[in-house]
Design an enzyme around this catalytic site. Sequence first.
Site, PDB file in Angstrom:
ATOM      1  N   GLY A  12      -2.421 -10.310   6.845  1.00 55.72           N
ATOM      2  CA  GLY A  12      -3.513 -10.849   6.039  1.00 55.72           C
ATOM      3  C   GLY A  12      -4.894 -10.737   6.656  1.00 55.72           C
ATOM      4  O   GLY A  12      -5.799 -11.468   6.260  1.00 55.72           O
ATOM      5  N   ARG A  79       4.438  -2.880  -2.110  1.00 51.26           N
ATOM      6  CA  ARG A  79       5.177  -2.471  -3.304  1.00 51.26           C
ATOM      7  C   ARG A  79       4.253  -1.730  -4.261  1.00 51.26           C
ATOM      8  O   ARG A  79       3.049  -2.000  -4.287  1.00 51.26           O
ATOM      9  CB  ARG A  79       5.768  -3.687  -4.018  1.00 51.26           C
ATOM     10  CG  ARG A  79       6.837  -4.331  -3.169  1.00 51.26           C
ATOM     11  CD  ARG A  79       7.418  -5.551  -3.819  1.00 51.26           C
ATOM     12  NE  ARG A  79       8.275  -6.228  -2.860  1.00 51.26           N
ATOM     13  CZ  ARG A  79       9.557  -5.945  -2.687  1.00 51.26           C
ATOM     14  NH1 ARG A  79      10.152  -5.031  -3.439  1.00 51.26           N
ATOM     15  NH2 ARG A  79      10.267  -6.593  -1.779  1.00 51.26           N
ATOM     16  N   ASN A  95      -7.033  -0.917  -3.599  1.00 45.77           N
ATOM     17  CA  ASN A  95      -6.155  -0.940  -2.426  1.00 45.77           C
ATOM     18  C   ASN A  95      -6.931  -0.441  -1.211  1.00 45.77           C
ATOM     19  O   ASN A  95      -7.856   0.355  -1.344  1.00 45.77           O
ATOM     20  CB  ASN A  95      -4.944  -0.024  -2.667  1.00 45.77           C
ATOM     21  CG  ASN A  95      -3.956  -0.064  -1.514  1.00 45.77           C
ATOM     22  OD1 ASN A  95      -3.684  -1.127  -0.941  1.00 45.77           O
ATOM     23  ND2 ASN A  95      -3.421   1.083  -1.143  1.00 45.77           N
ATOM     24  N   HIS A  97      -6.200   1.549   2.371  1.00 39.52           N
ATOM     25  CA  HIS A  97      -5.159   2.366   2.997  1.00 39.52           C
ATOM     26  C   HIS A  97      -5.659   2.888   4.342  1.00 39.52           C
ATOM     27  O   HIS A  97      -6.797   3.348   4.443  1.00 39.52           O
ATOM     28  CB  HIS A  97      -4.800   3.542   2.076  1.00 39.52           C
ATOM     29  CG  HIS A  97      -3.708   4.387   2.640  1.00 39.52           C
ATOM     30  ND1 HIS A  97      -2.384   4.012   2.582  1.00 39.52           N
ATOM     31  CD2 HIS A  97      -3.750   5.563   3.314  1.00 39.52           C
ATOM     32  CE1 HIS A  97      -1.653   4.940   3.199  1.00 39.52           C
ATOM     33  NE2 HIS A  97      -2.456   5.890   3.653  1.00 39.52           N
ATOM     34  N   ASP A 129      -3.553   3.578  -9.098  1.00 39.45           N
ATOM     35  CA  ASP A 129      -2.892   4.111 -10.293  1.00 39.45           C
ATOM     36  C   ASP A 129      -1.380   4.089 -10.049  1.00 39.45           C
ATOM     37  O   ASP A 129      -0.918   3.463  -9.087  1.00 39.45           O
ATOM     38  CB  ASP A 129      -3.433   5.508 -10.650  1.00 39.45           C
ATOM     39  CG  ASP A 129      -3.171   6.529  -9.552  1.00 39.45           C
ATOM     40  OD1 ASP A 129      -2.340   6.262  -8.655  1.00 39.45           O
ATOM     41  OD2 ASP A 129      -3.784   7.608  -9.598  1.00 39.45           O
ATOM     42  N   GLY A 131       0.638   6.215  -8.894  1.00 40.96           N
ATOM     43  CA  GLY A 131       1.140   6.928  -7.726  1.00 40.96           C
ATOM     44  C   GLY A 131       1.046   6.090  -6.456  1.00 40.96           C
ATOM     45  O   GLY A 131       0.573   4.947  -6.469  1.00 40.96           O
ATOM     46  N   ASP A 133      -0.894   5.619  -3.323  1.00 44.51           N
ATOM     47  CA  ASP A 133      -2.150   5.925  -2.624  1.00 44.51           C
ATOM     48  C   ASP A 133      -2.850   7.150  -3.216  1.00 44.51           C
ATOM     49  O   ASP A 133      -3.416   7.967  -2.485  1.00 44.51           O
ATOM     50  CB  ASP A 133      -1.876   6.130  -1.117  1.00 44.51           C
ATOM     51  CG  ASP A 133      -1.131   4.961  -0.515  1.00 44.51           C
ATOM     52  OD1 ASP A 133      -1.439   3.805  -0.868  1.00 44.51           O
ATOM     53  OD2 ASP A 133      -0.217   5.182   0.301  1.00 44.51           O
TER      54      ASP A 133
HETATM   55  C1  GRF Z   1      -3.756  -2.419   6.584  1.00 35.47           C
HETATM   56  O1  GRF Z   1      -3.760  -1.519   7.642  1.00 35.47           O
HETATM   57  C2  GRF Z   1      -3.918  -1.717   5.270  1.00 35.47           C
HETATM   58  O2  GRF Z   1      -4.672  -0.554   5.360  1.00 35.47           O
HETATM   59  C3  GRF Z   1      -2.494  -1.392   4.908  1.00 35.47           C
HETATM   60  O3  GRF Z   1      -1.750  -2.483   5.356  1.00 35.47           O
HETATM   61  C4  GRF Z   1      -2.413  -3.121   6.432  1.00 35.47           C
HETATM   62  C5  GRF Z   1      -2.558  -4.572   6.082  1.00 35.47           C
HETATM   63  O4  GRF Z   1      -3.045  -5.318   7.154  1.00 35.47           O
HETATM   64  N1  GRF Z   1      -2.401  -1.135   3.486  1.00 35.47           N
HETATM   65  P1  GRF Z   1      -3.434  -6.850   6.983  1.00 35.47           P
HETATM   66  O5  GRF Z   1      -2.208  -7.589   6.461  1.00 35.47           O
HETATM   67  O6  GRF Z   1      -4.589  -6.934   6.025  1.00 35.47           O
HETATM   68  O7  GRF Z   1      -3.797  -7.287   8.349  1.00 35.47           O
END
Ligand code: GRF
Length: 178
Positions: A12, A79, A95, A97, A129, A131, A133
């Site tokens: 988090g 998910r 999101n 990533h 979307d 897919g 990422d």
């Molecule tokens: C992050 O590195 C994010 O890019 C990926 O999952 C991780 C989540 O980290 N999707 P956190 O729970 O926000 O510390």
Amino acid sequence: MKRIAVFGSGTGSNFVALQEAFGSQIKLVISDQKEAGILQKAEKQGIPTIYEPGGRDLCQRMRSHLEGIDLICLAGFMRLIKEPLLSDFEGRILNIHPSLLPAYPGLYAWKQALEDGAQESGCTVHYVDAGMDTGEVILQARVPVLPEDTEESLHERIQVQEHRIYPQAVQMVLDLLD
Ligand code: GRF
């Protein structure tokens, strides 16, 4: 004031960055992991939390909690988002990533970069979307991959940038929704 829900499965830290930037606009945190740090952090801040275990109809179940929510931020949510949420929240699910998409989608993107011998990596905020990422990119930040990097050190460097650009990207999208 637009209302934001955050979905996450992990520690988090991105939720914390969003919470620092948007305060009481964060109305709800949902996790598919009962013991996730993101739920504990949200509870400490007095933000309502919901645990929804994965499995059948997860997105249908989550939808029932999202009345009045304007924007969904995925922050380490492990998910895929499916219907009916994709249609309900078209252009309103983001999101973060840990790679420079379209490079290294999927799990452990920092590890993929390291194993690939990449000299540079980073993070991407994108629209979600159907897919994995694949949605339109909103913002990216670059970091170097150093010769001495471990998985942990690279992920940590990427996360510093995540916490910087996720709130910026959310603000950009909120401005468009106005
Ligand atoms: C992050 O590195 C994010 O890019 C990926 O999952 C991780 C989540 O980290 N999707 P956190 O729970 O926000 O510390």
